[in-house]
Design a protein around this motif. Structure first.
Motif, PDB file in Angstrom:
ATOM      1  N   SER A 108       0.809  -1.221   0.000  1.00 51.75           N
ATOM      2  CA  SER A 108       0.000   0.000   0.000  1.00 51.75           C
ATOM      3  C   SER A 108       0.845   1.275   0.000  1.00 51.75           C
ATOM      4  O   SER A 108       0.299   2.369  -0.175  1.00 51.75           O
ATOM      5  N   LEU A 109       2.156   1.151   0.181  1.00 48.50           N
ATOM      6  CA  LEU A 109       3.006   2.345   0.258  1.00 48.50           C
ATOM      7  C   LEU A 109       2.909   3.228  -0.988  1.00 48.50           C
ATOM      8  O   LEU A 109       2.729   4.447  -0.868  1.00 48.50           O
ATOM      9  N   PRO A 110       3.005   2.669  -2.206  1.00 55.59           N
ATOM     10  CA  PRO A 110       2.882   3.539  -3.390  1.00 55.59           C
ATOM     11  C   PRO A 110       1.515   4.193  -3.491  1.00 55.59           C
ATOM     12  O   PRO A 110       1.402   5.331  -3.950  1.00 55.59           O
ATOM     13  N   ALA A 113       1.476   7.178  -1.149  1.00 53.63           N
ATOM     14  CA  ALA A 113       2.252   8.261  -1.754  1.00 53.63           C
ATOM     15  C   ALA A 113       1.466   8.923  -2.882  1.00 53.63           C
ATOM     16  O   ALA A 113       1.480  10.161  -3.029  1.00 53.63           O
ATOM     17  N   ASP A 114       0.763   8.123  -3.666  1.00 54.83           N
ATOM     18  CA  ASP A 114      -0.048   8.647  -4.765  1.00 54.83           C
ATOM     19  C   ASP A 114      -1.184   9.514  -4.233  1.00 54.83           C
ATOM     20  O   ASP A 114      -1.475  10.593  -4.769  1.00 54.83           O
ATOM     21  N   LYS A 117       0.074  12.898  -3.237  1.00 56.15           N
ATOM     22  CA  LYS A 117       0.362  13.746  -4.392  1.00 56.15           C
ATOM     23  C   LYS A 117      -0.915  14.297  -5.008  1.00 56.15           C
ATOM     24  O   LYS A 117      -0.975  15.455  -5.431  1.00 56.15           O
ATOM     25  N   ASP A 157       9.948   4.726   6.318  1.00 56.80           N
ATOM     26  CA  ASP A 157      10.397   4.431   4.954  1.00 56.80           C
ATOM     27  C   ASP A 157      11.643   3.554   4.967  1.00 56.80           C
ATOM     28  O   ASP A 157      11.779   2.626   4.152  1.00 56.80           O
TER      29      ASP A 157
END
Length: 237
Positions: A108-110, A113-114, A117, A157
């Protein structure tokens, strides 16, 4: 008589014109012949439209979870130290309950981050929920020590980037983030973990990642679009 009949009287009474008595403040339960007639109408309606049963039960579950979120809002939304990201004054907060040993949390990290953004008005709060192993609890203690020292995201991270969770990877992530593990405040940290465990149980969470946004509780590694819909709904309210 189906076990769904009585709850669905309230849900469906107005919809199907069953003769239920409503006032501006309460629903008055009928009795005698009227009750039997209403139960028969609802029974027949449910048999003709069985798809409403999961819909009604989902609505009931969401209402109950919303009440639990409201009753525990501070324990859910108030971050521990620096365990948050995004806009500190964001109009919507997305809370993630996670475990460092959880592969779905890592996946789920990306997506997180998405989201950050895409949405400049979003705040994310991270809540350690070490349920998978003793190593998870060790990692959570180090994570919360990092949060106390204002270095949560750096540690977070670094630990995920360091591969499988182990004493070595925890120490490596702490060193990379500049976290002093010797200064670990076990009382406050263990209290935070216990609080997260208790709140998660109240919310009916049974795995990680689990999410709270607005009054909704969601589970699993969800597509970014699904979380965006939940965020939009919370923002709309």
């Amino acid at each position: 008589m189906s076990r769904y009949t009585l709850p669905l009287v309230v849900v469906l009474g107005g919809l199907i014109g069953a003769g239920a008595v409503w006032s501006s403040e309460r629903f008055t339960s009928p009795g005698g012949a009227d009750r039997a007639r209403i139960e028969r109408v609802v029974h027949d309606y449910v048999l003709s439209h069985p798809e409403i049963i999961p819909q009604a039960m989902q609505a009931l579950q969401e209402r109950q979870s919303g009440e639990t979120v409201a009753a525990n809002r501070d324990a859910i939304l108030t971050p521990f130290g620096s365990a948050w990201a995004g806009n500190p004054k964001g109009d919507v907060t997305l809370v993630e309950y996670f475990d460092y040993n959880c592969g779905y949390c890592r996946a789920s990290l990306p997506m997180i981050a998405d989201l950050l953004k895409r949405d400049p008005n979003l705040r994310i709060v991270y809540r350690d929920l070490p349920i998978l192993s003793e190593a998870s609890r060790t990692a959570a203690r180090a994570s919360l020590a990092a949060a106390q020292q204002g270095k949560f995201l750096g540690f977070h991270d670094a630990l995920y980037a360091g591969g499988p969770v182990s004493d070595a990877s925890i120490k490596g992530a702490a060193a990379k983030a500049g976290v002093t593990l010797a200064a670990l405040d076990t009382g406050a940290i263990d209290g935070e973990i216990a609080k997260n465990m208790a709140t998660a149980a109240k919310l009916g969470m049974n795995g990680t990642p689990s999410w709270v946004v607005g009054n909704r509780v969601l589970s699993g590694a969800l597509p970014v679009e699904e979380l965006e819909k939940a965020i939009a709904a919370a923002r709309g309210k």
